[in-house]
Scaffold this motif. Structure first.
Motif, mmCIF file in Angstrom:
data_model
loop_
_atom_site.group_PDB
_atom_site.id
_atom_site.type_symbol
_atom_site.label_atom_id
_atom_site.label_comp_id
_atom_site.label_asym_id
_atom_site.label_seq_id
_atom_site.Cartn_x
_atom_site.Cartn_y
_atom_site.Cartn_z
ATOM 1 N N LEU A 2 0.827 -1.204 0.000
ATOM 2 C CA LEU A 2 0.000 0.000 0.000
ATOM 3 C C LEU A 2 0.866 1.261 0.000
ATOM 4 C CD1 LEU A 2 -2.585 -1.127 2.696
ATOM 5 C CD2 LEU A 2 -3.077 -0.796 0.290
ATOM 6 N N LEU A 3 2.097 1.136 -0.538
ATOM 7 C CA LEU A 3 3.020 2.268 -0.437
ATOM 8 C C LEU A 3 2.454 3.527 -1.078
ATOM 9 C CD1 LEU A 3 5.740 3.440 0.382
ATOM 10 C CD2 LEU A 3 6.648 2.703 -1.806
ATOM 11 N N ASN A 4 1.983 3.404 -2.343
ATOM 12 C CA ASN A 4 1.534 4.643 -3.003
ATOM 13 C C ASN A 4 0.322 5.288 -2.339
ATOM 14 O OD1 ASN A 4 0.620 2.236 -4.103
ATOM 15 N ND2 ASN A 4 -0.172 3.225 -5.930
ATOM 16 N N PRO A 5 -0.687 4.522 -1.904
ATOM 17 C CA PRO A 5 -1.761 5.222 -1.191
ATOM 18 C C PRO A 5 -1.339 5.818 0.144
ATOM 19 C CG PRO A 5 -2.207 2.858 -1.287
ATOM 20 C CD PRO A 5 -1.074 3.131 -2.202
ATOM 21 N N ILE A 6 -0.393 5.158 0.842
ATOM 22 C CA ILE A 6 0.062 5.734 2.117
ATOM 23 C C ILE A 6 0.735 7.076 1.861
ATOM 24 C CG2 ILE A 6 1.695 5.451 4.025
ATOM 25 C CD1 ILE A 6 1.139 2.468 3.965
ATOM 26 N N ILE A 7 1.658 7.084 0.851
ATOM 27 C CA ILE A 7 2.342 8.335 0.522
ATOM 28 C C ILE A 7 1.319 9.391 0.082
ATOM 29 C CG2 ILE A 7 4.025 9.415 -1.025
ATOM 30 C CD1 ILE A 7 5.389 7.618 0.873
ATOM 31 N N GLY A 8 0.379 8.976 -0.774
ATOM 32 C CA GLY A 8 -0.622 9.920 -1.266
ATOM 33 C C GLY A 8 -1.431 10.521 -0.123
ATOM 34 N N SER A 9 -1.853 9.662 0.802
ATOM 35 C CA SER A 9 -2.614 10.161 1.951
ATOM 36 C C SER A 9 -1.789 11.158 2.752
ATOM 37 C CB SER A 9 -3.018 9.004 2.866
ATOM 38 O OG SER A 9 -4.254 8.471 2.469
ATOM 39 N N LEU A 10 -0.499 10.800 2.981
ATOM 40 C CA LEU A 10 0.357 11.699 3.760
ATOM 41 C C LEU A 10 0.492 13.048 3.063
ATOM 42 C CD1 LEU A 10 3.234 9.354 5.018
ATOM 43 C CD2 LEU A 10 1.422 10.427 6.366
ATOM 44 N N ILE A 11 0.743 13.010 1.744
ATOM 45 C CA ILE A 11 0.938 14.265 1.008
ATOM 46 C C ILE A 11 -0.323 15.121 1.072
ATOM 47 C CG2 ILE A 11 1.251 15.264 -1.284
ATOM 48 C CD1 ILE A 11 3.069 12.922 -1.960
ATOM 49 N N MET A 12 -1.466 14.507 0.760
ATOM 50 C CA MET A 12 -2.685 15.313 0.684
ATOM 51 C C MET A 12 -3.111 15.819 2.053
ATOM 52 S SD MET A 12 -5.041 13.798 -2.324
ATOM 53 C CE MET A 12 -4.905 12.082 -1.957
ATOM 54 N N THR A 13 -2.938 14.965 3.098
ATOM 55 C CA THR A 13 -3.292 15.422 4.433
ATOM 56 C C THR A 13 -2.387 16.581 4.853
ATOM 57 O OG1 THR A 13 -3.910 13.166 4.961
ATOM 58 C CG2 THR A 13 -3.687 14.658 6.796
ATOM 59 N N THR A 14 -1.070 16.429 4.575
ATOM 60 C CA THR A 14 -0.143 17.494 4.968
ATOM 61 C C THR A 14 -0.508 18.806 4.288
ATOM 62 O OG1 THR A 14 1.533 15.781 5.033
ATOM 63 C CG2 THR A 14 2.298 18.042 5.197
ATOM 64 N N ILE A 15 -0.712 18.760 2.966
ATOM 65 C CA ILE A 15 -1.030 20.004 2.261
ATOM 66 C C ILE A 15 -2.384 20.543 2.727
ATOM 67 C CG2 ILE A 15 -1.447 21.047 0.010
ATOM 68 C CD1 ILE A 15 0.468 19.046 -1.166
ATOM 69 N N GLY A 16 -3.346 19.639 2.898
ATOM 70 C CA GLY A 16 -4.672 20.088 3.338
ATOM 71 C C GLY A 16 -4.589 20.803 4.676
ATOM 72 N N VAL A 17 -3.827 20.228 5.618
ATOM 73 C CA VAL A 17 -3.703 20.861 6.929
ATOM 74 C C VAL A 17 -2.876 22.139 6.823
ATOM 75 C CG1 VAL A 17 -2.797 20.569 9.257
ATOM 76 C CG2 VAL A 17 -4.037 18.718 8.169
ATOM 77 N N ALA A 18 -1.843 22.120 5.947
ATOM 78 C CA ALA A 18 -1.005 23.313 5.790
ATOM 79 C C ALA A 18 -1.821 24.484 5.238
ATOM 80 C CB ALA A 18 0.176 23.016 4.870
ATOM 81 N N ILE A 19 -2.825 24.187 4.407
ATOM 82 C CA ILE A 19 -3.684 25.271 3.901
ATOM 83 C C ILE A 19 -4.762 25.604 4.931
ATOM 84 C CG2 ILE A 19 -5.300 25.990 2.096
ATOM 85 C CD1 ILE A 19 -3.937 23.980 0.239
ATOM 86 N N GLY A 20 -5.388 24.582 5.476
ATOM 87 C CA GLY A 20 -6.575 24.803 6.295
ATOM 88 C C GLY A 20 -6.255 25.339 7.685
ATOM 89 N N ALA A 21 -5.192 24.819 8.320
ATOM 90 C CA ALA A 21 -4.938 25.194 9.712
ATOM 91 C C ALA A 21 -4.656 26.694 9.880
ATOM 92 C CB ALA A 21 -3.807 24.350 10.283
ATOM 93 N N PRO A 22 -3.780 27.313 9.057
ATOM 94 C CA PRO A 22 -3.555 28.755 9.243
ATOM 95 C C PRO A 22 -4.827 29.571 9.059
ATOM 96 C CG PRO A 22 -1.871 27.820 7.815
ATOM 97 C CD PRO A 22 -2.896 26.753 8.030
ATOM 98 N N ILE A 23 -5.609 29.257 8.029
ATOM 99 C CA ILE A 23 -6.855 30.000 7.816
ATOM 100 C C ILE A 23 -7.768 29.820 9.028
ATOM 101 C CG2 ILE A 23 -8.928 30.201 6.382
ATOM 102 C CD1 ILE A 23 -7.299 29.351 4.005
ATOM 103 N N GLY A 24 -7.847 28.570 9.513
ATOM 104 C CA GLY A 24 -8.707 28.304 10.658
ATOM 105 C C GLY A 24 -8.234 29.050 11.900
ATOM 106 N N ILE A 25 -6.914 29.052 12.127
ATOM 107 C CA ILE A 25 -6.387 29.733 13.316
ATOM 108 C C ILE A 25 -6.662 31.231 13.232
ATOM 109 C CG2 ILE A 25 -4.237 30.403 14.474
ATOM 110 C CD1 ILE A 25 -3.197 27.614 13.993
ATOM 111 N N LEU A 26 -6.416 31.820 12.047
ATOM 112 C CA LEU A 26 -6.645 33.264 11.903
ATOM 113 C C LEU A 26 -8.123 33.600 12.089
ATOM 114 C CD1 LEU A 26 -4.234 33.985 8.923
ATOM 115 C CD2 LEU A 26 -3.996 34.754 11.283
ATOM 116 N N ALA A 27 -9.003 32.780 11.481
ATOM 117 C CA ALA A 27 -10.434 33.063 11.615
ATOM 118 C C ALA A 27 -10.866 32.905 13.072
ATOM 119 C CB ALA A 27 -11.246 32.132 10.719
ATOM 120 N N GLY A 28 -10.358 31.859 13.741
ATOM 121 C CA GLY A 28 -10.680 31.669 15.158
ATOM 122 C C GLY A 28 -10.167 32.832 15.987
#
Lengths: 329, 283
Positions: free
Chosen positions: B66-92
């Motif tokens: 399951l190497l490629n899906p694990i890597i894919g999940s890690l990449i997308m989760t990291t980028i998703g959190v990297a985009i979402g968390a700052p916006i969320g923190i600022l809005a909060g």
């Protein structure tokens, strides 16, 4: 000499100080503006969801009109689409799930607040909350490979046999036992919604002032009478709000349902028959949709789902807000 | 007197009956949890091996990992959190610090609470129409954006809650020393609320790690190893979805392994978040 140089350094100090202050003020304004922009972006997302769904759904609504809401046909080949079967499936599965999850969830909350030994209270609470943490796809794979076969083998034949000669129930539990179907989805949804109902009920039960309960106990009330006549009336709004939140989750739940509902675009009187829900239809067909009308119809049922859950969730929040106000006063 | 006794006994009986039902309800909930977790362990542990982490997803009928899906999940989760968390923190931060009582904040709070529980599949449709349709193809970045949209409301909520708990005298003391407001917020309030804010981000990570529905029509899936964000990308949940519904035994086995991995990751994250936060945040 020395006084002149010191006054010059004070002068430059003032200049430097002003520059620093200016910089700080500027930083202040920028930070405030950025924070405000981020807050507004939350509104933009909701607006964007509405606009994009309405835009995408427009061709389907334009072509089928109001008949879209009452047509059962769902045929990509002839380009005929109607939303009633998925809407029906969504509402029925969620309703059955709530019928099971609300009494059980409130029961667990009563147990955790009134009966449970103090030592076990926290670990048991966390255990129930773990149910909320399990991803929905896990419920799906578990439902398909464990729960559905279990129901098919042990539960559904009993239901069919028991109610075979009872007028209404014989239609509701008409065979054959597929395992997957409306009832199975509803039961899986019930397990998923359970922790939400429990968590909120427990929180509001804990907010009941102890003196109220003690007064009732002092009058000689039993535990059940205290719960029934003091705790629940005091927290009714909160419990209903929590149930609505759970309902919002059940309506939109996708993966778990997609696995176990059977994906049949028809309305059946039997709860054991396969059916479909809005979210399961979208999950199954969206990437393989051929033709613009198919895509548009899927977006249209997506819009319907969003509107239904928006109303339910808004209602839930309003009720919970009302409770917060009461607690604050 | 005899009547009173009878009535007293019936009240006792009703009480015993309803309390037994509450016990039964709790037993039912815990049994469900135990059965789900033990099914996962039973079916997943057997397939767990080094190959899961070193090999690609196999074609039907052969072994793989399951190497490629694990890597894919890690990449997308990291980028998703990297985009979402700052916006969320600022809005909060806006909700708690700048506009605690402003009308805009009440609207944002209300809308945020709705987004928090909105069906994630709708978010998938939304990102499809704004990113995938205009770009003309599915992509990892679209998947990451849909995850970011899910991250924002969670982080907004926890950030606001945690900043509200910071005592006002702390801010007043900093302001009295002449600190500008933005620095008071960043150096004092954020520092005091840090543990809670990290908890919020961890909870958000836990939530999006298991999300499948929004990825189905944004990142799609891929049988190949890919770090190209502009192309379809595999992720653990979508692979589980595809493999579990396939008729191939090897694929189904891998789906169980993936399910076990994802559940372990999500539960570890949420337990860590809870112990770190100390106090349970509001849902």
């Amino acid at each position: 000499m020395s006084s002149a140089s010191s006054s010059r350094s004070v002068m430059t100090d003032i200049g430097a100080r002003q520059r620093v202050l200016k910089g700080l003020r500027f930083g202040d304004q920028v930070f405030a503006a950025v924070c405000k922009a981020a807050a507004v972006s939350v509104l933009v997302i909701l607006g964007g969801v509405f606009v994009s769904l309405i835009g995408g759904a427009w061709p389907a609504f334009h072509k089928f009109g109001l008949a879209f809401f009452v047509t059962e046909a769902w045929n990509p080949v002839t380009d005929q689409f109607g939303a009633i079967a998925p809407i029906f499936g969504t509402l029925v599965t969620s309703a059955i799930a709530m019928l099971i999850a609300v009494p059980v969830g409130v029961g667990i909350a009563v147990f955790l607040t009134e009966l449970c030994p103090l030592v076990l209270r926290r670990p048991l609470g966390v255990a129930i909350e773990l149910l909320a943490g399990i991803p929905s796809i896990i419920y799906g794979i578990w439902g398909l490979f464990f729960f559905a076969p279990f129901l098919q083998q042990y539960v559904q034949p009993v239901l069919i046999g028991t109610f075979a000669n009872v007028p209404v129930l014989s239609t509701l539990f008409a065979g054959p036992p597929y395992g997957i179907g409306i009832l199975t989805s509803a039961l899986v949804l019930a397990i998923m919604v359970l922790p939400f109902v429990t968590a909120i009920s427990r929180d509001v039960f804990e907010s009941v002032p102890p003196v109220l309960k003690e007064a009732a106990y002092g009058l000689g009330c039993t535990r059940w009478e205290v719960v029934r006549n003091v705790v629940i009336p005091f927290t009714r709004v909160g419990v209903i709000g929590g149930c609505m939140l759970g309902l919002g989750r059940a309506l939109g739940e996708t993966m778990a349902v997609t696995f176990v509902i059977g994906n049949a675009h028809r309305i059946s009187g039997s709860l054991l028959a396969p059916g479909t829900t809005i979210s399961a239809t979208i999950a199954n067909e969206f990437t393989e949709a051929v033709g613009d009308m198919h895509t548009s119809s899927l977006l249209a049922i997506g819009l319907i789902l969003f509107l239904i859950s928006f109303i339910v969730l808004a209602f839930a929040r309003l009720m919970l807000m009302q409770l917060d106000k009461k607690a604050g006063a | 007197m005899a009547i009173d006794q009878a009535r007293y006994r019936s009240r006792r009986r009703l009480n015993a009956f309803t309390m037994a039902l509450c016990w039964a309800a709790t037993a039912l909930g815990l049994t469900a949890l135990l059965i789900i977790l033990s099914t996962l362990l039973l079916k997943g542990v057997g397939g767990l091996g080094l190959n899961v982490f070193t090999q690609m997803t196999p074609p039907p009928g052969s072994d793989g990992g399951l190497l490629n899906p694990i890597i894919g999940s890690l990449i997308m989760t990291t980028i998703g959190v990297a985009i979402g968390a700052p916006i969320g923190i600022l809005a909060g931060t806006y909700l708690a610090e700048y506009g605690r009582y402003s009308p805009l904040s009440s609207v944002v709070r209300f809308v945020n609470d709705i987004l928090l529980s909105a069906p994630s599949i709708i978010i998938g449709l939304f990102v499809y129409t704004i990113m995938v349709a205009p770009m003309g193809h599915f992509s990892g970045i679209a998947g990451a954006v849909s995850l970011a949209v899910l991250v924002i409301p969670i982080v907004v909520r926890t950030t606001e809650d945690m900043l509200t708990l910071v005592p006002t005298p702390l801010r007043e003391a900093a302001s009295a020393l002449g600190m500008p407001r933005s620095l008071v917020i960043r150096r004092v309030a954020f520092k005091a609320a840090r543990a809670g804010m990290i908890t919020g981000i961890l909870l958000a990570v836990a939530r999006v790690t298991g999300e499948t529905a929004p990825l189905l029509f944004t990142a799609l899936n891929s049988q190949f190893f890919s770090t190209n964000l502009n192309a379809p990308m595999a992720s653990l949940p979508t692979v589980i979805f595809q493999f579990a519904l396939s008729p191939y035994a090897e694929w189904q086995k891998l789906a169980w392994v993936g399910a076990l991995l994802i559940t372990a990751a999500v539960l570890t994250l949420s337990v860590t978040a809870r112990t770190l936060g100390g106090k349970r945040g509001k849902s």
